[in-house]
Enzyme design. Structure first.
Site, mmCIF file in Angstrom:
data_model
loop_
_atom_site.group_PDB
_atom_site.id
_atom_site.type_symbol
_atom_site.label_atom_id
_atom_site.label_comp_id
_atom_site.label_asym_id
_atom_site.label_seq_id
_atom_site.Cartn_x
_atom_site.Cartn_y
_atom_site.Cartn_z
ATOM 1 C CB ILE A 1 -0.948 -0.004 1.209
ATOM 2 C CG1 ILE A 1 -1.912 -1.185 1.145
ATOM 3 C CG2 ILE A 1 -1.731 1.306 1.290
ATOM 4 C CD1 ILE A 1 -2.729 -1.381 2.408
ATOM 5 C CE1 TYR B 1 -3.532 -7.184 9.511
ATOM 6 C CE2 TYR B 1 -5.787 -7.710 8.910
ATOM 7 C CZ TYR B 1 -4.683 -6.900 8.802
ATOM 8 O OH TYR B 1 -4.732 -5.802 7.981
ATOM 9 C CE LYS C 1 -4.558 -2.769 10.462
ATOM 10 N NZ LYS C 1 -3.299 -2.088 10.063
ATOM 11 C CB VAL D 1 -5.076 -4.354 -0.537
ATOM 12 C CG1 VAL D 1 -4.548 -3.341 -1.554
ATOM 13 C CG2 VAL D 1 -5.628 -3.650 0.697
ATOM 14 C CG PHE E 1 -11.423 -12.217 1.149
ATOM 15 C CD1 PHE E 1 -10.870 -12.258 2.413
ATOM 16 C CD2 PHE E 1 -11.295 -13.324 0.324
ATOM 17 C CE1 PHE E 1 -10.205 -13.401 2.847
ATOM 18 C CE2 PHE E 1 -10.631 -14.460 0.743
ATOM 19 C CZ PHE E 1 -10.077 -14.500 2.016
#
Length: 338
Positions: free
Chosen positions: A14, A153, A157, A185, A217
């Site tokens: 990213i 994870y 976050k 992503v 997803f």
């Protein structure tokens, strides 16, 4: 608007596209990497003018290098956060660096007089640990980290974003803060070091996945996500905002159909049948990356990016284009042989 901006995690997927976007708009970029030994490699992958970016060694768990990296910056894009492809031995291996790295970046940004701080969070901090939700998740929703069965994870976050917002409420002063919360992503690779979210596309086209699990997803293109970050960094009135960056929720079977349609003969290894849930759970005994997602079998976690559209005019390209571009990039780079 241009100026000098710190982008953390400068070697990441990213961050790479964000750096390219910022450089094209005239920004001067300070980028953190864990080791300056990777500077030449990262510069080559980015392909931005040499004078537009400087690299600084800084680690999420150490104060060294942060003051130098943020000096003279008016903005910070805190993108760095651990996201390993395989399961970790203990959840704190992800939770602690995610939380402490965010707080460390905030402290040094505040001390340096940064005006705006944009943190890359995740829909993982929004759409998990809650039952009975029969609508798309929005920015108003928060993952419940006390719910059983959550992966490390997802917890990392959520806890990191909560900690950052709590710190800002107590210590932030005039510094504006907002988060961008992306889904999985996808998009073209910038180097052979690709993100964990691309792994499922790789497995579909390289033949290592014999069928489609009942998994899905919400997807977003890395190029669109970089654009959302730039908008969040530069638009007025972003203090305390939370912006979901996601496209449609897609089951793996739908992704496979797009791959066969777009790639033709090169998609010959893409499966055509489903895999029963019990087989996936059996595979998870031997594959830690599968083990992380078995709790998602049959679930739909659609999220609503309408707020980013209404607030910033942001929109995504067709998901089919992102999926096809991801696969094409994997093939062109020789990561997948078809």
């Amino acid at each position: 608007m241009t100026g000098t901006i710190l982008v953390t995690g400068g070697s990441g997927y990213i961050a790479g596209y964000l750096i390219r976007d910022l450089a094209s708009k005239g920004w001067t970029i300070n980028a953190t990497v864990r080791s300056l030994k990777r500077e030449a490699e990262v510069r080559a992958a980015l392909g931005v003018p040499e004078a537009s970016i400087r690299f600084f060694a800084a680690d999420l768990m150490d104060d060294a290098g942060w003051a130098e990296a943020v000096a003279g910056c008016s903005h910070v894009a805190h993108v760095a956060s651990p996201f390993p492809p395989n399961a970790v031995g203990h959840e704190d291996e992800l939770i602690v660096p995610a939380r402490e790295g965010a707080l460390r970046a905030l402290r040094f940004a505040s001390a340096a007089g940064v005006k705006r701080f944009v943190m890359t969070s995740s829909v993982a901090a929004i759409a998990y640990g809650r039952q009975g939700i029969d609508r798309p998740y929005t920015e108003a929703d928060w993952t419940d980290v006390t719910a059983p069965g959550l992966g490390a994870y997802v917890k990392s976050k959520t806890i990191a974003e909560r900690a950052a917002r709590d710190w800002l409420a107590m210590n932030g002063g005039a510094m504006e803060f907002c988060t961008v919360n992306p889904s999985a992503v996808l998009g073209p690779l910038m180097s052979d070091d690709f993100s964990a979210s691309i792994e499922f596309v790789k497995r579909l086209i390289d033949g290592s996945m014999p069928g489609f699990p009942r998994l899905g997803f919400a997807v977003v293109d890395v190029r669109d996500l970089a654009d959302l970050h730039v908008r969040a960094l530069t638009a007025p009135g972003m203090a305390n905002e939370r912006l979901i960056g996601a496209g449609p929720f897609m089951m793996m079977r739908e992704v496979g159909e797009i791959l066969r349609e777009r790639l033709g003969p090169e998609a010959r290894k893409v499966p055509k049948r489903g895999i029963p849930d019990f087989v996936i759970r059996l595979m998870a005994l031997f594959d830690s990356s599968i083990r992380q997602v078995t709790g998602e079998l049959g679930r739909s976690r659609a999220v609503d990016s309408g707020h980013a559209l209404a607030t910033l005019g942001w929109k995504t390209r067709p998901a089919a284009d992102s999926i096809a571009d991801t696969a094409r990039s994997l093939i062109d780079r020789g990561i997948v042989r078809v």
